[in-house]
Scaffold this active site. Structure first.
Site, short mmCIF file in Angstrom:
data_model
loop_
_atom_site.label_atom_id
_atom_site.label_comp_id
_atom_site.label_asym_id
_atom_site.label_seq_id
_atom_site.Cartn_x
_atom_site.Cartn_y
_atom_site.Cartn_z
N TYR A 33 0.98 -1.31 0.05
CA TYR A 33 -0.07 0.07 0.10
C TYR A 33 0.96 1.26 -0.08
O TYR A 33 2.19 1.27 0.13
CB TYR A 33 -0.93 0.07 1.16
CG TYR A 33 -0.12 0.43 2.57
CD1 TYR A 33 0.34 -0.58 3.11
CD2 TYR A 33 -0.54 1.39 3.18
CE1 TYR A 33 1.07 -0.28 4.43
CE2 TYR A 33 0.17 1.89 4.39
CZ TYR A 33 0.82 0.96 5.04
OH TYR A 33 1.40 1.49 6.26
N LYS A 147 6.52 -2.16 1.81
CA LYS A 147 5.25 -1.40 2.47
C LYS A 147 4.25 -2.31 2.59
O LYS A 147 3.23 -1.96 1.45
CB LYS A 147 5.11 0.01 1.93
CG LYS A 147 4.03 0.90 2.74
CD LYS A 147 4.25 2.27 2.52
CE LYS A 147 3.11 3.17 3.15
NZ LYS A 147 3.46 3.18 4.90
N GLU A 180 12.09 2.60 14.50
CA GLU A 180 11.10 3.52 13.75
C GLU A 180 9.89 3.65 14.72
O GLU A 180 9.72 2.66 15.52
CB GLU A 180 10.72 3.16 12.39
CG GLU A 180 10.20 1.73 12.19
CD GLU A 180 10.08 1.54 10.69
OE1 GLU A 180 9.67 2.60 9.75
OE2 GLU A 180 9.75 0.59 10.10
N LEU A 205 11.12 1.14 7.36
CA LEU A 205 10.34 1.53 6.16
C LEU A 205 11.02 2.80 5.72
O LEU A 205 11.41 3.68 6.27
CB LEU A 205 8.79 1.96 6.20
CG LEU A 205 8.26 2.31 5.10
CD1 LEU A 205 7.96 0.77 4.11
CD2 LEU A 205 7.07 3.06 5.03
#
Ligand code: PDD
Length: 313
Positions: A33, A147, A180, A205
């Protein structure tokens, strides 16, 4: 006005838009996505998002359902049909519909869904934009650079944050390394004043906001290090902030209930927030100008055609 969604070639009323129960996105989380921010009806950093999408698809060997131009057209159509001026457009591509079997189907026709959602305008008050976070162990897989819609560990981490009444959960990996956020990248100004974030590898990511900010930093001759930092360094930092499509540059002024620095938004965070918001505004303005010109050209064409017809008659 009712919301419109794009599903596999059709624009449908949002409430009536559905995919098959045998879609591999639903069965296995076998899909990818993107979330692209919209300002004044324009995509922010569309090139970065589309490049990352192409990479995610490639890494998972999911065929691209259409070329970049067609993809942009669909995204823009969904934004326009939903009259989204400020908000996001969401795009999801899965390995399509097949009888449930873990291995890839012999013939893949990817499923593609696009939705758009209204959101708040770009923030102007940085103090009002600041938030708090908690820390939690990173329990994700070894390819967080893709992702993927397979977001269960991120979902659990964000729920922990929600229960704690804070904005984000910062994920802590092996050796206490800061990875993250559950849906953001993490940056600090460390106790010595050095701007730092984590390097890009398979464990986080590659954020488009991170990439756009890195370019802005280079353009403004602001140095940063991307060799990562641990939890102790995070706690001792003078400033902490997050980046993402929806967080933009978001100051974090407390972590696990303890203030960061003096508990107020730091000056470097404020500066970078300003740079990023200006970068987004510039793209909105460019889009508005292009639209005005297009409109003027179309009107000019119409005028010229009418005149020619008149002369021919
Ligand atoms: N999240 N890290 C993770 C795990 C993310 O899910 C995201 C984005 C980011 C920041 O990437 P970008 O700057 O390209 O938005 C980092 C999106 C917004 C989401 O899942 O809604």
């Amino acid at each position: 006005m009712s919301r419109i969604a794009y599903v596999n070639g059709r624009y449908l009323a949002h409430h009536a838009a559905t995919v098959s129960i045998e879609d591999r996105g639903y069965q296995f989380g076998d899909g990818v996505y993107e979330v692209v921010p919209i300002h004044r009806g324009a995509f922010i950093d569309a090139d970065l998002h589309l490049a990352r999408l192409a990479r995610s698809l490639r890494e998972l060997e999911i065929p691209t359902p259409m070329n970049d131009t067609a993809l942009r057209n669909v995204l823009m159509m969904v934004v326009r049909r939903n009259r989204v001026r400020e908000g996001i457009v969401y795009l999801q591509i899965t390995r399509g519909v097949a009888r449930r079997d873990h291995a890839f189907p012999a013939r893949v026709i990817p499923s593609m869904v696009v939705t758009a959602r209204h959101g708040p305008p770009l923030p102007t008050d940085i103090d009002g934009w600041a938030a708090s976070a908690i820390t939690t162990p990173d329990i994700r897989w070894g390819r967080c650079d893709i992702k993927s819609v397979n977001l269960l560990p991120n979902v659990l981490a964000k729920q922990q944050a929600r229960r704690a009444g804070v904005y984000e959960a910062i994920l802590i990996g092996p050796d206490d390394q800061v990875m993250e956020g559950s849906s953001t990248n993490v940056w600090i100004v460390d106790h010595e004043g050095v701007l730092r974030t984590r390097r890009l590898d398979h464990h986080i990511l590659p954020g488009c906001t991170r990439a756009a900010l890195a370019t802005l930093l280079a353009e403004n001759a602001i140095p940063f290090r991307d060799d990562g930092f641990d939890l102790a360094t995070l706690r001792r930092a003078r400033e902490v902030f997050l980046t993402s499509a929806t967080s933009l540059v978001k100051p974090i002024t407390a972590i696990d209930g303890q203030p960061i620095g003096n508990g107020a938004v730091g000056s470097i965070t404020a500066q970078l927030f300003g740079l990023f918001v200006a970068h987004a505004r510039a793209q909105g303005e460019q889009h508005a100008r292009a639209q005005t010109e297009q409109h003027a050209r179309a009107q000019g064409d119409q005028h010229a055609r009418a005149k020619a017809e008149q002369e021919a008659a």
